[in-house]
Scaffold this motif. Structure first.
Motif, PDB file in Angstrom:
ATOM      1  N   SER A 185       0.817  -1.212   0.000  1.00  0.00           N
ATOM      2  CA  SER A 185       0.000   0.000   0.000  1.00  0.00           C
ATOM      3  C   SER A 185       0.846   1.256   0.000  1.00  0.00           C
ATOM      4  CB  SER A 185      -0.917   0.001   1.228  1.00  0.00           C
ATOM      5  OG  SER A 185      -0.144   0.034   2.417  1.00  0.00           O
ATOM      6  N   PRO A 188      -0.068   4.444  -2.760  1.00  0.00           N
ATOM      7  CA  PRO A 188      -1.064   5.463  -2.399  1.00  0.00           C
ATOM      8  C   PRO A 188      -0.530   6.460  -1.384  1.00  0.00           C
ATOM      9  CG  PRO A 188      -2.100   3.306  -2.466  1.00  0.00           C
ATOM     10  CD  PRO A 188      -0.628   3.081  -2.596  1.00  0.00           C
ATOM     11  N   LEU A 189       0.295   5.998  -0.448  1.00  0.00           N
ATOM     12  CA  LEU A 189       0.847   6.894   0.556  1.00  0.00           C
ATOM     13  C   LEU A 189       1.792   7.907  -0.067  1.00  0.00           C
ATOM     14  CD1 LEU A 189       1.528   4.366   3.457  1.00  0.00           C
ATOM     15  CD2 LEU A 189      -0.473   5.817   3.081  1.00  0.00           C
ATOM     16  N   VAL A 191       1.513   9.054  -3.136  1.00  0.00           N
ATOM     17  CA  VAL A 191       0.636  10.016  -3.822  1.00  0.00           C
ATOM     18  C   VAL A 191       0.068  11.010  -2.824  1.00  0.00           C
ATOM     19  CG1 VAL A 191      -1.484  10.280  -5.159  1.00  0.00           C
ATOM     20  CG2 VAL A 191       0.062   8.375  -5.645  1.00  0.00           C
ATOM     21  N   ILE A 192      -0.363  10.507  -1.666  1.00  0.00           N
ATOM     22  CA  ILE A 192      -0.898  11.381  -0.622  1.00  0.00           C
ATOM     23  C   ILE A 192       0.163  12.379  -0.168  1.00  0.00           C
ATOM     24  CG2 ILE A 192      -1.718  11.440   1.772  1.00  0.00           C
ATOM     25  CD1 ILE A 192      -3.063   8.728   1.216  1.00  0.00           C
ATOM     26  N   THR A 195       0.698  15.035  -2.796  1.00  0.00           N
ATOM     27  CA  THR A 195      -0.438  15.969  -2.844  1.00  0.00           C
ATOM     28  C   THR A 195      -0.341  17.003  -1.732  1.00  0.00           C
ATOM     29  OG1 THR A 195      -1.879  14.255  -3.792  1.00  0.00           O
ATOM     30  CG2 THR A 195      -2.955  16.157  -2.787  1.00  0.00           C
ATOM     31  N   SER A 218      -5.136   2.907   2.870  1.00  0.00           N
ATOM     32  CA  SER A 218      -4.388   3.928   2.139  1.00  0.00           C
ATOM     33  C   SER A 218      -5.012   4.252   0.783  1.00  0.00           C
ATOM     34  CB  SER A 218      -2.938   3.500   1.960  1.00  0.00           C
ATOM     35  OG  SER A 218      -2.849   2.279   1.249  1.00  0.00           O
ATOM     36  N   GLU A 219      -5.569   3.260   0.101  1.00  0.00           N
ATOM     37  CA  GLU A 219      -6.168   3.523  -1.206  1.00  0.00           C
ATOM     38  C   GLU A 219      -7.407   4.403  -1.061  1.00  0.00           C
ATOM     39  OE1 GLU A 219      -6.894  -0.051  -3.323  1.00  0.00           O
ATOM     40  OE2 GLU A 219      -4.769  -0.571  -3.536  1.00  0.00           O
ATOM     41  N   GLN A 222      -6.303   7.897  -0.244  1.00  0.00           N
ATOM     42  CA  GLN A 222      -5.832   8.634  -1.420  1.00  0.00           C
ATOM     43  C   GLN A 222      -7.000   9.309  -2.132  1.00  0.00           C
ATOM     44  OE1 GLN A 222      -3.637   6.290  -4.305  1.00  0.00           O
ATOM     45  NE2 GLN A 222      -3.957   7.808  -5.918  1.00  0.00           N
ATOM     46  N   THR A 223      -8.121   8.602  -2.263  1.00  0.00           N
ATOM     47  CA  THR A 223      -9.304   9.183  -2.901  1.00  0.00           C
ATOM     48  C   THR A 223      -9.839  10.352  -2.095  1.00  0.00           C
ATOM     49  OG1 THR A 223      -9.891   6.992  -3.773  1.00  0.00           O
ATOM     50  CG2 THR A 223     -11.612   8.662  -3.780  1.00  0.00           C
ATOM     51  N   THR A 226      -7.432  13.361  -2.446  1.00  0.00           N
ATOM     52  CA  THR A 226      -7.630  13.965  -3.771  1.00  0.00           C
ATOM     53  C   THR A 226      -8.895  14.819  -3.801  1.00  0.00           C
ATOM     54  OG1 THR A 226      -6.508  12.106  -4.861  1.00  0.00           O
ATOM     55  CG2 THR A 226      -7.936  13.480  -6.229  1.00  0.00           C
TER      56      THR A 226
END
Length: 308
Positions: A185, A188-189, A191-192, A195, A218-219, A222-223, A226
């Motif tokens: 996972s 996603p972390l 990406v977070i 961001t 985590s997925e 992430q959503t 976002t």
């Protein structure tokens, strides 16, 4: 003692590895350090309970934690474990139910009842930590009624709280699988983290609204992040267009107005989800759609500028 419900564990009612309330709240400051650590270890096993469907007919989540294993994890003797459990019981944080001869006790872990809010409870670590820290499985919401049924724990029988070797090995294997799955996972972390680095104002918003989702899903997180980023950009754009609600909010709150506004509306969406969300796999999408609609409504009514 208020027992933890299934929906609290699956959605947002999850604890970090060590709750700050155990340190900052005057009531829990009286607890011995080893009892605080034991409480954190117990709460950390909820995901194992869910995977094994250890939920009773009332929706309360229970777990099994053999005294021998808890003693090993705490590096104490079994007698010490019994005293620790007794103290947790006295603080309303643990119940055990006997299941019959040669059957392990069910352990119910109580929710922390924070009596003193402190500014430190909202402290946010450096942005980079969101992307790089070692996330663990483990939030606290005021749901459900207070239960008055407490079990007598003064005379714990060590043998009744232990599982067979086969059962114990099976728990360790599941925990190992959980650790392996967490390694998958990391993307996603990252990406977070990126961001939040690109929009530092989100740091407080994310850590205030979904600290435990970061730890466990985590997925989905992430959503959510976002969606919060899009929401922040939307509010910023509307403020530049001289939206009256946001303009008033900026007069009241200054440069933090957008961040506070987003946190408030996001919190309202999460509160709604606690009573309506059923499928955890839809958590992120549910939040994203709800947040977008709530923000559009909020900036069209003067009522949303009040209440901060």
């Amino acid at each position: 003692m208020e027992r933890t419900k299934l929906n609290q564990v699956v959605t947002s009612e999850r604890f970090i590895m060590f709750s700050k309330a155990l340190i900052e709240d005057d009531y829990y400051k009286k607890m011995k350090p080893e009892s605080k650590l034991a409480y954190s270890l117990l709460r950390n096993r909820f995901n194992l309970s869910i995977s094994n469907e250890w939920i009773d007919s009332k929706g309360d989540v229970y777990l099994y934690y053999p005294n021998e294993k808890l003693a090993k994890d705490l590096n104490v003797g079994k007698d010490k474990v019994i005293r620790i459990k007794k103290e947790l019981h006295e603080f309303g944080l643990l119940e055990e139910e006997r299941q019959g001869f040669n059957k392990p006790n069910r352990i119910y872990v109580g929710n922390l009842e924070v009596r003193k809010a402190t500014e430190n409870s909202l402290d946010i670590s450096d942005t980079k930590v969101v992307a790089k820290c070692d996330f663990r499985k483990s939030q606290n919401t005021n749901t459900g009624s207070r239960k008055t049924r407490l079990q007598e724990v003064a005379n714990y029988d060590t043998s009744n709280t232990e599982l067979s070797n086969t059962e114990t090995d099976s728990l360790d294997e599941d925990e190992t699988n959980n650790i392996k799955s967490s390694n998958n996972s990391q993307q996603p972390l990252v990406v977070i983290g990126n961001t939040i680095q690109n929009n530092p104002a989100l740091r407080v918003v994310v850590q205030t609204l979904i600290p435990d989702l970061l730890l466990n899903e985590s997925e989905q997180a992430q959503t959510v992040v976002t969606a919060l980023d899009r929401g922040y950009q939307f509010l910023t754009s509307e403020l530049e267009k001289n939206n009256s609600v946001l303009a008033l909010q900026k007069q009241l709150q200054g440069d933090d107005s957008i961040k506070l506004f987003l946190t408030k509306i996001g919190g309202q969406q999460l509160d709604y989800m606690r009573g309506h969300l059923v499928d955890i796999s839809q958590y992120g999408n549910y939040f994203a759609n709800g947040l977008e609609n709530r923000l559009k409504i909020a900036i069209t009514t003067s009522q949303s500028a009040s209440g901060f």
